[in-house]
Write a protein that holds these residues in place. Structure first.
Motif, PDB file in Angstrom:
ATOM      1  N   GLN A  81      34.338  24.323  45.727  1.00  0.00           N
ATOM      2  CA  GLN A  81      35.059  24.883  44.593  1.00  0.00           C
ATOM      3  C   GLN A  81      34.859  23.998  43.379  1.00  0.00           C
ATOM      4  OE1 GLN A  81      39.277  25.435  45.162  1.00  0.00           O
ATOM      5  NE2 GLN A  81      39.676  25.759  42.979  1.00  0.00           N
ATOM      6  N   TYR A 125      49.306  28.995  42.600  1.00  0.00           N
ATOM      7  CA  TYR A 125      49.214  27.531  42.629  1.00  0.00           C
ATOM      8  C   TYR A 125      48.938  27.022  44.064  1.00  0.00           C
ATOM      9  CZ  TYR A 125      51.510  28.127  38.107  1.00  0.00           C
ATOM     10  OH  TYR A 125      51.826  28.523  36.844  1.00  0.00           O
ATOM     11  N   ASP A 144      35.781  24.151  39.108  1.00  0.00           N
ATOM     12  CA  ASP A 144      36.431  24.887  38.033  1.00  0.00           C
ATOM     13  C   ASP A 144      35.426  25.260  36.952  1.00  0.00           C
ATOM     14  OD1 ASP A 144      38.771  24.692  39.386  1.00  0.00           O
ATOM     15  OD2 ASP A 144      39.695  23.199  38.063  1.00  0.00           O
ATOM     16  N   ILE A 166      38.232  16.404  49.340  1.00  0.00           N
ATOM     17  CA  ILE A 166      38.811  16.579  48.006  1.00  0.00           C
ATOM     18  C   ILE A 166      38.235  15.542  47.064  1.00  0.00           C
ATOM     19  CG2 ILE A 166      40.949  16.544  46.653  1.00  0.00           C
ATOM     20  CD1 ILE A 166      42.442  17.278  49.241  1.00  0.00           C
ATOM     21  N   ARG A 188      36.637  20.688  45.521  1.00  0.00           N
ATOM     22  CA  ARG A 188      36.762  20.550  46.964  1.00  0.00           C
ATOM     23  C   ARG A 188      35.539  21.106  47.688  1.00  0.00           C
ATOM     24  NH1 ARG A 188      43.110  22.190  48.091  1.00  0.00           N
ATOM     25  NH2 ARG A 188      43.965  20.676  46.624  1.00  0.00           N
ATOM     26  N   GLU A 240      46.671  24.878  45.538  1.00  0.00           N
ATOM     27  CA  GLU A 240      45.981  23.641  45.922  1.00  0.00           C
ATOM     28  C   GLU A 240      46.783  22.761  46.873  1.00  0.00           C
ATOM     29  OE1 GLU A 240      44.166  25.036  42.112  1.00  0.00           O
ATOM     30  OE2 GLU A 240      46.219  24.678  42.774  1.00  0.00           O
ATOM     31  N   THR A 245      46.446  18.101  43.547  1.00  0.00           N
ATOM     32  CA  THR A 245      46.199  19.266  42.702  1.00  0.00           C
ATOM     33  C   THR A 245      44.737  19.415  42.312  1.00  0.00           C
ATOM     34  OG1 THR A 245      46.710  18.036  40.673  1.00  0.00           O
ATOM     35  CG2 THR A 245      48.540  19.156  41.769  1.00  0.00           C
ATOM     36  N   SER A 246      43.866  18.572  42.832  1.00  0.00           N
ATOM     37  CA  SER A 246      42.448  18.667  42.491  1.00  0.00           C
ATOM     38  C   SER A 246      41.866  19.993  42.973  1.00  0.00           C
ATOM     39  CB  SER A 246      41.669  17.512  43.137  1.00  0.00           C
ATOM     40  OG  SER A 246      40.268  17.719  43.010  1.00  0.00           O
ATOM     41  N   GLY A 247      41.126  20.652  42.093  1.00  0.00           N
ATOM     42  CA  GLY A 247      40.431  21.882  42.460  1.00  0.00           C
ATOM     43  C   GLY A 247      38.976  21.668  42.775  1.00  0.00           C
TER      44      GLY A 247
END
Length: 236
Positions: free
Chosen positions: A85, A174, A87, A113, A156, A176, A152-154
């Motif tokens: 993933q 939300y 962003d 992560i 991954r 994560e 909260t890291s996107g």
């Protein structure tokens, strides 16, 4: 070589999607790229298609949860071994993809992560974001016994087992932190590696003070309910 796909959830990211796709192509030539266009009203889909990548156009905005589950369903259906993933706003550095994949290839982790906080990086971030990360680190440690510092890291990477799990069940709002709690309670191996992240290149974050409070309350309740359900299932 594993079959790897990069999933980019995108909502009105016409200013950044081109550079995000090109950075992935420049640094990772052996991965496929999927843009899940989450009902954008701008040229996000058009720009992505012009870059020659696969695009799924959702008919309306589902939010990050529905958007990512669409990507995982695609990855599972087409037999990908690893899904990453990234962003669409330019915060994530595609040069770290190889490092994200490595623990999976070595069978050390099911989910990796990319973390801003597991060791010192140049990332600063907002006070609200840092506070939320600290809170959820404490909550996950208390409930699962595992310390995850960038909850909260996107950014991954997931192996085939996690791809299947996410294709079947993924929180809609939300997600994560909640998915980390679920995976941890289900016995999946989770690892963090240090990465550099940047301020978003375009657009603006949907997280303001009011949404931050809602986010923390909603996710906390969801994690607590999931933990209770898991305990009840274990007793049955």
């Amino acid at each position: 070589m594993p079959n790897v796909i990069v999933i980019i959830p995108a909502y009105n990211e016409e200013k950044t999607i081109d550079s995000v796709i090109n950075n992935i192509k420049l640094t990772n030539k052996d991965v496929d790229i999927l843009v899940v266009n989450d009902g954008s009203s701008d040229k996000t889909s058009f720009i992505a298609k012009n870059n020659g990548v696969t695009v799924i156009d959702l008919p309306f905005n589902l939010g990050i949860g529905g958007c990512m589950q669409t990507g995982y369903k695609y990855a599972y259906k087409y037999g990908y071994d690893i899904a990453i993933q990234i962003d669409a706003d330019g915060q994530h550095d595609a040069r770290f993809i190889d490092k994200l994949i490595k623990p999976i290839l070595e069978d050390k982790a099911d989910l990796v992560i990319g973390s801003r906080y597991v060791s010192k990086t140049n990332y600063k971030g907002s006070y609200l974001r840092r506070t939320g990360s600290y809170f959820f680190t404490f909550l996950l440690k208390a409930l699962t016994g595992k310390a995850i510092y960038d909850t909260t890291s996107g950014f991954r990477a997931a192996n085939r087992k996690v791809i299947k799990y996410f294709s079947e069940s993924y929180p809609q709002d939300y997600p994560e932190v909640e998915v980390v709690a679920k995976l941890s309670k289900s016995g999946f191996k989770i690892m963090e590696i240090p990465v550099e992240m940047y301020e978003r290149l375009g657009g603006r974050s949907s997280i303001n003070f009011r949404r931050s409070i809602y986010y923390m309350v909603k996710v906390t309740l969801a994690i607590l309910i999931n933990c209770i359900k898991t305990k009840e299932q274990q007793k049955a």
